[in-house]
Design an enzyme around this catalytic site. Structure first.
Site, PDB file in Angstrom:
ATOM      1  N   ARG A   8     -42.967 -33.678 -81.483  1.00  0.00           N
ATOM      2  CA  ARG A   8     -42.651 -35.079 -81.639  1.00  0.00           C
ATOM      3  C   ARG A   8     -41.809 -35.280 -80.320  1.00  0.00           C
ATOM      4  NH1 ARG A   8     -44.758 -36.925 -86.502  1.00  0.00           N
ATOM      5  NH2 ARG A   8     -44.450 -35.648 -88.350  1.00  0.00           N
ATOM      6  N   PHE A  25     -56.755 -31.556 -80.909  1.00  0.00           N
ATOM      7  CA  PHE A  25     -55.931 -31.720 -81.320  1.00  0.00           C
ATOM      8  C   PHE A  25     -54.710 -32.311 -80.375  1.00  0.00           C
ATOM      9  CE2 PHE A  25     -52.007 -31.339 -83.997  1.00  0.00           C
ATOM     10  CZ  PHE A  25     -52.598 -31.886 -85.416  1.00  0.00           C
ATOM     11  N   ASP A  45     -58.393 -40.567 -87.569  1.00  0.00           N
ATOM     12  CA  ASP A  45     -59.250 -39.314 -87.445  1.00  0.00           C
ATOM     13  C   ASP A  45     -60.555 -39.529 -88.000  1.00  0.00           C
ATOM     14  OD1 ASP A  45     -60.264 -36.935 -87.669  1.00  0.00           O
ATOM     15  OD2 ASP A  45     -58.362 -35.933 -87.342  1.00  0.00           O
ATOM     16  N   GLU A  82     -50.574 -47.638 -86.465  1.00  0.00           N
ATOM     17  CA  GLU A  82     -50.693 -46.055 -86.807  1.00  0.00           C
ATOM     18  C   GLU A  82     -50.638 -45.279 -85.608  1.00  0.00           C
ATOM     19  OE1 GLU A  82     -50.630 -43.447 -88.399  1.00  0.00           O
ATOM     20  OE2 GLU A  82     -52.100 -43.480 -90.000  1.00  0.00           O
ATOM     21  N   ASP A  83     -50.445 -44.008 -85.797  1.00  0.00           N
ATOM     22  CA  ASP A  83     -50.669 -43.354 -84.379  1.00  0.00           C
ATOM     23  C   ASP A  83     -52.168 -42.901 -84.061  1.00  0.00           C
ATOM     24  OD1 ASP A  83     -50.604 -41.522 -86.740  1.00  0.00           O
ATOM     25  OD2 ASP A  83     -49.565 -39.952 -85.620  1.00  0.00           O
ATOM     26  N   LYS A 137     -59.952 -41.069 -82.446  1.00  0.00           N
ATOM     27  CA  LYS A 137     -60.619 -39.790 -82.522  1.00  0.00           C
ATOM     28  C   LYS A 137     -62.112 -39.914 -82.452  1.00  0.00           C
ATOM     29  CE  LYS A 137     -57.923 -35.783 -83.051  1.00  0.00           C
ATOM     30  NZ  LYS A 137     -57.585 -34.423 -83.875  1.00  0.00           N
TER      31      LYS A 137
HETATM   32  N1  HPA Z   1     -52.517 -34.909 -83.779  1.00  0.00           N
HETATM   33  C1  HPA Z   1     -51.655 -35.025 -84.338  1.00  0.00           C
HETATM   34  N2  HPA Z   1     -51.978 -35.310 -85.783  1.00  0.00           N
HETATM   35  C2  HPA Z   1     -53.291 -35.742 -86.299  1.00  0.00           C
HETATM   36  C3  HPA Z   1     -54.314 -35.390 -85.260  1.00  0.00           C
HETATM   37  C4  HPA Z   1     -54.016 -34.963 -83.898  1.00  0.00           C
HETATM   38  O1  HPA Z   1     -54.893 -34.740 -83.149  1.00  0.00           O
HETATM   39  N3  HPA Z   1     -55.580 -35.678 -85.752  1.00  0.00           N
HETATM   40  C5  HPA Z   1     -55.280 -35.953 -87.167  1.00  0.00           C
HETATM   41  N4  HPA Z   1     -53.702 -36.112 -87.373  1.00  0.00           N
HETATM   42 MG    MG Z   2     -50.621 -40.394 -88.935  1.00  0.00          MG
END
Ligand code: HPA
Ligand code: MG
Length: 210
Positions: free
Chosen positions: A192, A179, A130, A126-127, A158
């Site tokens: 992206r 963000f 949060d 996962e990227d 985060k």
């Molecule tokens: N960036 C991109 N996607 C996200 C972020 C963020 O900081 N926080 C939650 N989804």
């Molecule tokens: Mg994601």
């Protein structure tokens, strides 16, 4: 990445011209991301019971860059050490964000054939974690398919008071509650196509808001 870290000036990096005015700073340069990812791959490889196949599951779209690079390093370990393990890959999509606010709902798109995960070491890639709600929901869904073990690798976590307290097994970087975009992370599908992980400025937020 410490709280209050100012990042690096975007003038010192190669940034697509169309995004130059929309970014506050570079938070994590791509090269740094790669070095950290190599280490995560090593940790994952060392911790896994390699008698079971690995099923790597990419959470699209934001996870695709990290997934690609992580798999690259896992393949290297598979090929160059005397321990090795079958590695399969699959892709799922979850939708949980609109604008930069969490809507609190998770939609799973794709993810057919999840029954293939049975008895495998599932590695979710996962990227961003949060609040942790999305991942907690995904884990509940996957457990129904009786995997051997599920691990979660998240490029970013985060530091936010909205967190449920959930922590993934592998974390690339902890970042302040701002963000961030780039390296496949988006703001309303923009950014992206940016190599480095950057912080969006107010102008960028406005320009690309829905
Ligand atoms: N960036 C991109 N996607 C996200 C972020 C963020 O900081 N926080 C939650 N989804
Ligand atoms: Mg994601």
């Amino acid at each position: 990445v410490p709280e209050g870290f100012q990042g690096y000036p975007i003038s010192q990096f190669c940034i697509p011209k169309h995004y130059e005015d929309d970014l506050e700073c570079v938070l994590i340069p791509k090269g740094f991301v790669l070095d950290r990812t190599e280490r995560l791959a090593r940790d994952i490889f060392q911790n896994l019971d390699l008698s079971k196949p690995i099923a790597a599951l990419c959470v699209l779209k934001g996870g695709y860059q990290f997934f690609n690079d992580l798999i690259h390093f896992l393949k290297q370990l598979n090929a160059n050490t005397n321990r090795s393990c079958q590695l399969s890959i699959d892709f799922i999509r979850l939708k949980s964000y609109e604008d930069d606010q969490s809507t609190g709902t998770v939609k799973v798109i794709g993810g057919d054939d999840l029954s293939n995960l049975r008895d495998k070491n599932v590695l979710i890639v996962e990227d961003m974690i949060d609040t942790g709600r999305t991942m907690t929901k995904l884990l509940t869904v996957l457990e129904q398919f009786k995997p051997h073990k599920v691990s979660v690798a998240s490029l970013l976590v985060k530091r936010t008071s909205r967190s449920t307290g959930y922590r993934p097994d592998y974390i690339g970087f902890e970042v302040p509650d701002q963000f961030v975009i780039g390296y496949a992370l988006d703001y309303n599908e923009y950014f992206r196509d940016l190599n480095h992980i950057c912080i969006l400025n107010d102008k960028g937020k406005e320009k690309y808001s829905l």
